[in-house]
Write an enzyme that holds these catalytic residues in place. Sequence first.
Site, PDB file in Angstrom:
ATOM      1  N   HIS A   2      -0.203  11.196 -30.543  1.00 16.70           N
ATOM      2  CA  HIS A   2       0.260  10.749 -29.240  1.00 16.70           C
ATOM      3  C   HIS A   2       0.592  11.926 -28.320  1.00 16.70           C
ATOM      4  CE1 HIS A   2       1.993   7.856 -26.442  1.00 16.70           C
ATOM      5  NE2 HIS A   2       3.027   8.656 -26.292  1.00 16.70           N
ATOM      6  N   HIS A  25       2.328   2.106 -23.912  1.00 13.02           N
ATOM      7  CA  HIS A  25       3.466   1.904 -24.808  1.00 13.02           C
ATOM      8  C   HIS A  25       3.106   0.741 -25.732  1.00 13.02           C
ATOM      9  CE1 HIS A  25       7.925   3.126 -24.965  1.00 13.02           C
ATOM     10  NE2 HIS A  25       7.184   4.218 -24.960  1.00 13.02           N
TER      11      HIS A  25
END
Length: 749
Positions: A55, A104
């Site tokens: 990420h 998200h």
Amino acid sequence: MSLDTVKHAAQTPDAPQPWAELGLKENEYSQVREILGRRPTGAELAMYSVMWSEHCSYKSSKVHLKQFGEKAPANDAMLVGIGEQAGVVDVGQGYAVTFKVESHNHPSYVEPYQGAATGIGGIVRDIIAMGARPVAVMDPLRFGAADHPDTKRVLPGVVAGIGGYGNCLGLPNIGGEVVFDACYQGNPLVNALCVGVMKHEDIHLAKASGVGNKVILYGARTGGDGIGGASILASETFDSSKPSKRPAVQVGDPFQEKLLIECTLEAFREKLVVGIQDLGAAGLSCATSELASNGTGGMRVELDDVPLRDSTLSPEEILMSESQERMCAVVEPAKVDAFLAICEKWDVIATVIGEVTDGDRLEIFWHGEQIVDVPPRTVAHDGPVYERPMARPTWLDELQADTAAKLARAADGDGLRAQVLALVGSPNQADKSWITAQYDKYVLGNTVLAQPEDSGMIRVDADTNLGVAISTDGNGRYAKLDPYAGAQLALSESYRNVAATGAKPLAITDCLNFPSPEDPAGMWQFAEACRGLADGCLELGTPVTGGNVSLYNQTGDAAIHPTPVVGVLGVIDDVTRRTPIAFENDGQLLYLLGDTKEELDGSAWSQVVHDHLGGRPPAVDLGRERLLGEILISASRDGMIDAAHDLSDGGLIQAVVESCLKGGKGARLVAPEGIDPTVFLFSESQGRAVVAVPRSEELRFTDMCGARGLPVARIGVIDGDSVELQGQFSIPLAELRETWEATIPALFG
């Protein structure tokens, strides 16, 4: 802890460390040891583990993302590009606009409300950190099957989180998408976009420069929530055999963020800030290492000075915590008191936790002991880079051969009528007001267009009516059939949506949502999509300003469709000349722009009527998209059209129904001679739009299209209180409205 933790690490090379539990591979742990010339301390291991996660480090995607820079079109509007917290473009009159989309996804599946809320909070802080005032948000969303029990758990929480956080911040939500597909069942996609406005001279960057300058942490206290949150959750696939990740999801406080916004913008106005970084994924590990790496020296941090909500946190936990509503500023010593005074005024906790040094190391101390001594760039930027194995999926040939040509078409007008109603009432095409009504679209008073318009539009300057339009789009079904074309189709639709409102597309941001990079087929899909998007942006002249990559979106072997989401930002000189989608004036003529071909593969018709996915997506013609955009922008500016709607999911009939329902007027349609009614109604050929032309402008408009070589066909008139296809069917608007509006409330209300 040893009296000197760093020295102790050097003296105990064989001490066992939990590198695997923290998500590092064995080769990555070895690489850390090689960089440091010793084993890492526990705090260093924590920092490398979160910063080298997929990420944060983009380790599987970097080799493909570099195309966005290598193929970037020349564009005078670009002020800040890839590499900063958000891209910035010049929109004229001294104004700059910054915008970015991020994901998200995984946190929102685990804890829908907080996952989505903190997604909004994080993207807003990225915009603040560039020096801009946030002016709007958008939310491209993907969920599993609409009637699946778990979708009923995830969707209401996600929507409430987005609305709750954004509404409390006082930011209008002006657009986005909601798409349902079984492929997203265990991996919903919650992407969030924010756009901010500033003057050119107000741009700020994330860098720690100036020896002796102070590093100030301000905002919320650091707690145990979100330890390794997005950085860990978004870097692995879900597996029911693993322990719950619920404690890793961050908890948001929008009222604290609102204070943070105003505090930060006042500090900018008073010119108190040298460099700034928000604390998002990887928390302090990211903020300190990136600020130091982007600056001209080193940094020394006293971790004891970090304000805590939980005094039991270890230094490793403090460094990994992703507690929300926090930022780091670099401030000259003489301006520290003024900065702290502004924070006190806004009731924002602020603490000097370190300073910029003349070395080249990031040094962190805890209880007087040195626990971190690293070259900051190795943490923030020089992590592992993988060229993952790629392979075109073995199943793709069979999927592409399974075309919609074999699917049965309606035999008569009654059959067509039934299919139109089925399409209009399907979850993906139905009215989303149940969702969007939970968002404030008009707070701040500068919203010009919002859902369900083709793009959201915000007024930038109240005196001149300068504005910007933003759209987000992405069709995972198309990308499953052909990821290269699918990425370009996402770009095309978003570009077309912005142009349809009268704005000139300038630049893009992207959120690339894909399965596991460790699967060669998934990695091939990602590489093809990057190649397609880079090639498409070059041809359309819309550079990539930044964005986000979200990988590991799969549960076991069940992967999502590759879903590149593309946000396009455009500028409009005068928002009063905007073009809405609503058909409002009886007697106006309906014109179809572009070519309609037999392109039903991957279409909404094939999905709704036949539950089919196969074949090849509609052909991409970026030159046509550019021409269509020029026509729509010119026609809007010169008052030749009163309404326009791009043609995409659901084809012509879906666009016409939406425009009729928005304006409360019916339409009588006539299919051009020789075209099959199913193709006329449901084809998803690209580069098309339907426009409403006042009779007084018909000749001028058609002459312009002809002179520029854009196919144009008169297909009907705005009239009556039904949608009618001559010789086939008529459906009253009341029946269409009831069908269109009933679906989502019945599922989730």
